[in-house]
Design a protein around this motif. Structure first.
Motif, PDB file in Angstrom:
ATOM      1  N   HIS A 210      21.519 -38.112  78.570  1.00 30.88           N
ATOM      2  CA  HIS A 210      22.555 -37.818  79.562  1.00 30.88           C
ATOM      3  C   HIS A 210      23.943 -37.963  78.937  1.00 30.88           C
ATOM      4  O   HIS A 210      24.833 -37.109  79.128  1.00 30.88           O
ATOM      5  CB  HIS A 210      22.397 -38.774  80.740  1.00 30.88           C
ATOM      6  CG  HIS A 210      23.454 -38.627  81.793  1.00 30.88           C
ATOM      7  ND1 HIS A 210      23.562 -37.518  82.592  1.00 30.88           N
ATOM      8  CD2 HIS A 210      24.460 -39.469  82.174  1.00 30.88           C
ATOM      9  CE1 HIS A 210      24.578 -37.668  83.424  1.00 30.88           C
ATOM     10  NE2 HIS A 210      25.142 -38.844  83.185  1.00 30.88           N
ATOM     11  N   ALA A 211      24.130 -39.025  78.164  1.00 29.68           N
ATOM     12  CA  ALA A 211      25.425 -39.257  77.523  1.00 29.68           C
ATOM     13  C   ALA A 211      25.756 -38.150  76.524  1.00 29.68           C
ATOM     14  O   ALA A 211      26.912 -37.720  76.414  1.00 29.68           O
ATOM     15  CB  ALA A 211      25.416 -40.614  76.823  1.00 29.68           C
ATOM     16  N   THR A 452      32.232 -39.780  81.313  1.00 33.60           N
ATOM     17  CA  THR A 452      32.159 -39.080  82.598  1.00 33.60           C
ATOM     18  C   THR A 452      33.536 -38.966  83.231  1.00 33.60           C
ATOM     19  O   THR A 452      33.907 -37.913  83.762  1.00 33.60           O
ATOM     20  CB  THR A 452      31.196 -39.812  83.559  1.00 33.60           C
ATOM     21  OG1 THR A 452      29.918 -39.981  82.936  1.00 33.60           O
ATOM     22  CG2 THR A 452      31.011 -39.031  84.844  1.00 33.60           C
ATOM     23  N   ALA A 453      34.310 -40.076  83.174  1.00 32.97           N
ATOM     24  CA  ALA A 453      35.673 -40.035  83.708  1.00 32.97           C
ATOM     25  C   ALA A 453      36.522 -39.013  82.959  1.00 32.97           C
ATOM     26  O   ALA A 453      37.291 -38.248  83.565  1.00 32.97           O
ATOM     27  CB  ALA A 453      36.301 -41.422  83.615  1.00 32.97           C
ATOM     28  N   ARG A 454      36.381 -38.971  81.629  1.00 30.10           N
ATOM     29  CA  ARG A 454      37.143 -38.016  80.824  1.00 30.10           C
ATOM     30  C   ARG A 454      36.765 -36.575  81.198  1.00 30.10           C
ATOM     31  O   ARG A 454      37.627 -35.695  81.287  1.00 30.10           O
ATOM     32  CB  ARG A 454      36.879 -38.275  79.343  1.00 30.10           C
ATOM     33  CG  ARG A 454      37.725 -37.446  78.402  1.00 30.10           C
ATOM     34  CD  ARG A 454      37.394 -37.762  76.968  1.00 30.10           C
ATOM     35  NE  ARG A 454      37.530 -39.197  76.682  1.00 30.10           N
ATOM     36  CZ  ARG A 454      37.205 -39.749  75.524  1.00 30.10           C
ATOM     37  NH1 ARG A 454      36.718 -38.990  74.556  1.00 30.10           N
ATOM     38  NH2 ARG A 454      37.357 -41.043  75.346  1.00 30.10           N
ATOM     39  N   ALA A 536      22.974 -31.921  83.080  1.00 30.55           N
ATOM     40  CA  ALA A 536      23.914 -31.030  82.391  1.00 30.55           C
ATOM     41  C   ALA A 536      25.244 -31.043  83.137  1.00 30.55           C
ATOM     42  O   ALA A 536      25.260 -31.093  84.374  1.00 30.55           O
ATOM     43  CB  ALA A 536      23.355 -29.620  82.331  1.00 30.55           C
ATOM     44  N   PRO A 537      26.362 -31.020  82.428  1.00 29.85           N
ATOM     45  CA  PRO A 537      27.668 -31.018  83.094  1.00 29.85           C
ATOM     46  C   PRO A 537      27.816 -29.901  84.118  1.00 29.85           C
ATOM     47  O   PRO A 537      28.440 -30.088  85.166  1.00 29.85           O
ATOM     48  CB  PRO A 537      28.654 -30.863  81.935  1.00 29.85           C
ATOM     49  CG  PRO A 537      27.946 -31.448  80.759  1.00 29.85           C
ATOM     50  CD  PRO A 537      26.502 -31.109  80.963  1.00 29.85           C
ATOM     51  N   ALA A 538      27.240 -28.724  83.839  1.00 38.52           N
ATOM     52  CA  ALA A 538      27.337 -27.613  84.788  1.00 38.52           C
ATOM     53  C   ALA A 538      26.668 -27.966  86.109  1.00 38.52           C
ATOM     54  O   ALA A 538      27.131 -27.564  87.184  1.00 38.52           O
ATOM     55  CB  ALA A 538      26.705 -26.360  84.187  1.00 38.52           C
ATOM     56  N   SER A 542      28.624 -28.108  89.645  1.00 34.77           N
ATOM     57  CA  SER A 542      28.140 -27.298  90.758  1.00 34.77           C
ATOM     58  C   SER A 542      27.902 -28.162  91.991  1.00 34.77           C
ATOM     59  O   SER A 542      28.238 -27.757  93.114  1.00 34.77           O
ATOM     60  CB  SER A 542      26.840 -26.595  90.359  1.00 34.77           C
ATOM     61  OG  SER A 542      26.300 -25.883  91.442  1.00 34.77           O
ATOM     62  N   ALA A 543      27.338 -29.360  91.803  1.00 36.16           N
ATOM     63  CA  ALA A 543      27.088 -30.252  92.938  1.00 36.16           C
ATOM     64  C   ALA A 543      28.401 -30.705  93.576  1.00 36.16           C
ATOM     65  O   ALA A 543      28.531 -30.743  94.814  1.00 36.16           O
ATOM     66  CB  ALA A 543      26.276 -31.456  92.475  1.00 36.16           C
TER      67      ALA A 543
END
Length: 551
Positions: A210-211, A452-454, A536-538, A542-543
């Motif tokens: 995930h990271a 994640t914050a970045r 995935a970041p996408a 999307s969520a």
């Protein structure tokens, strides 16, 4: 009726089928024996008259057929494990077979085989305890026949031989059943041990994957050169393959370990199609534009999450291995039930490969399911396992050079419980811009919290990042939290506390590296959206966009 239903216990589909098979065979056997009685009587009397003993047996078997018919209807109407019902059925079987030998003497001696069959049939189908009970009842039946039949009393060797046979054969079957149970227990223990290992390791394995997704997306936002972007794209492709394989292995492990339980509800097929279309739209795969969903008004009873997983695997398989070809998803009626079908215009599969396409790691080289698309051969294996859980029938039909049809048969239609959303409404939804969105981010692992914050700030969001339970606030548009935060705190607690403090239903997303039942949420507002790691970041963007549009 109450007597037949006494002692009810839940039964598996296999147990219900076994009881129906045991009931189905009674009537053909009774008709066969009745025909034998008529023929034997005519042969013995050397004439056209049916003797009184044969008439008594025909009357007995007519009553037995009526009993067997009623029992079969009862089993179909009330499936399940009813010990009293099975016990009464065994008593009637043994009584009828015993009466045959008592009434017909040596002429009806061949029906002795049914005494052994009743004991073995119940034991093999229902377990060793029924084999023991059946064997005991068989010995009692033979003893009653001995006492009621003078011919047997004159020749005690015959009944003794039959009694020993009716004891030895079930005893051998008992040993085989016991060996089978031990093998199944060993297999089950091995599967459970594997599942426990993966369950314990999954969190530690999911987190770094995930990271890596988040770090890679953050890297792309740093202004890379053309060559660097190309390398990042290649890395993203490789990481996507690892993630897909990793998720597939964990999914199969959860299914095989019994950790997946269907929760069927009434759901509109159109909603499933809309969710799948939204997932395809969120994907960065350039082949997803070739997919089309046919509008439908049908409702079915199924587990929506498991059904989405099945359809997603089928569709991803079609898109990946029929790259560039058109993919069409729709549903149609078939034998009174609904079938969902995925048609593609890809290269197709050779006939000799079709029987193996649902096997793990199987790839038909040169066909639709070749490794050229980057698959590892687990998608359809998951489809098959989940379809069996939902009591559905998966099917693959294909003609080389003309495409493939992947179908899921057996969906039970139900009446609509509320109006469905307009067809493809969410499919036409634009991605909401995230500029200025105020997000509370809670994650206990510093590196993942930071990246994640970045990433969220790179999308234009205003982020407050906290490694533990934050102080109550009211200025958040969205909460994104990990589930596992501390020993006595989880993401549901974070959401409940923030919503209670501001008095409104703040949209929320929970990220988790293991299965979480968000329906256990007891705070104010709706249950949060659950997204599984690795993510995935996408998918995250999307969520977030969907929740912002729905707010």
């Amino acid at each position: 009726m109450r007597l037949f239903a006494a002692g009810y216990q839940p039964a598996t589909a296999a147990e219900d089928q076994a009881e129906r098979m045991q009931a189905n065979v009674r009537i053909p056997i009774a008709l066969l024996v009745s025909a034998y009685v008529v023929i034997a009587s005519l042969v013995v009397t050397d004439g056209a008259e049916i003797e009184s003993w044969a008439q008594n047996l025909l009357a007995a078997y007519a009553a037995f057929i009526a009993f067997a018919s009623g029992l079969l209807l009862l089993i179909r109407r009330y499936p399940g494990h009813y010990p009293v019902r099975r016990g009464i059925a065994m008593l009637v079987d043994f009584s009828t077979a015993s009466f045959s030998i008592i009434a017909g003497c040596t002429v009806m001696l061949p029906t002795y085989v049914f005494i052994v069959w009743v004991a073995l049939g119940n034991g093999v189908r229902f377990g060793r305890q029924y084999l023991v009970i059946g064997t005991a009842l068989a010995q009692i039946s033979l003893a009653i026949i001995f006492l009621a039949t003078p011919h047997w009393q004159e020749d005690p060797v015959l009944p003794a031989t039959l009694a020993v046979t009716a004891l030895v054969v079930p005893a051998f079957a008992y040993s085989l059943l016991r060996a089978k149970e031990r093998a199944e227990e060993a297999t089950r223990a091995a599967v459970q041990a594997k599942s426990r290992f993966l369950a314990q390791a999954s969190h530690d394995l999911r987190q770094p994957v995930h990271a890596m997704h988040l770090f890679l997306e953050s890297l792309r936002q740093t202004g890379l050169s053309h060559d660097q972007k190309d390398l990042a794209d290649r890395l993203d492709t490789s990481l996507g393959s690892v993630t897909a394989m990793f998720k597939s292995l964990l999914d199969i492990s959860a299914i095989d370990g019994g950790g997946t339980t269907p929760k069927p509800v009434a759901v509109p097929v159109q909603k499933l199609f809309d969710d799948l279309a939204a997932q395809c739209a969120a994907s960065d795969d350039d082949a997803t534009g070739a997919i089309a969903f046919m509008p439908t008004k049908h409702w079915v009873e199924t587990d929506p999450m498991l059904m989405l997983t099945i359809l997603q695997n089928i569709i991803e398989n079609a898109i990946k291995h029929a790259r560039g070809a058109r993919v069409l998803v729709g549903c149609r009626m078939r034998n009174g039930t609904l079938s969902i079908e995925v048609h593609d215009q890809g290269p197709g599969i050779a006939a000799d490969h079709l029987p193996q396409v649902f096997n793990e790691f199987y790839q038909a080289n040169g066909g639709q399911f070749s490794s050229a698309g980057g698959g590892v051969g687990l998608g359809l294996a998951i489809v098959k396992r989940l379809a069996e859980l939902l009591e559905l029938e998966p099917e693959i039909r294909s003609t080389p050079g003309r495409g493939t049809i992947a179908a899921l048969h057996g969906l039970r239609r139900v009446a609509a419980t509320h109006p469905a959303s307009s067809p493809a409404a969410r499919r036409r939804m634009p991605t909401a811009p995230l500029e200025g969105l105020r997000i509370l981010l809670v994650e206990d692992e510093p590196e993942i919290l930071d990246v994640t914050a970045r990433l969220l700030r790179g999308w234009g969001c205003e982020v407050e990042a906290q490694p533990t339970m934050p102080e109550p606030g009211s200025g958040w548009d969205l909460i994104v939290t990990d589930y596992d935060i501390a020993c006595d705190i989880n993401g549901l607690d974070v959401i409940a506390r923030q919503r209670a403090a501001c008095g409104r239903n703040i949209p929320a997303i929970i990220l988790s590296a293991h299965d979480v039942d968000v329906s256990r949420y007891t705070g104010t507002g709706s249950s949060p959206l659950l997204l599984g790691k690795p993510l995935a970041p996408a998918e995250l963007r999307s969520a977030i966009s969907s929740l912002r549009l729905a707010a």
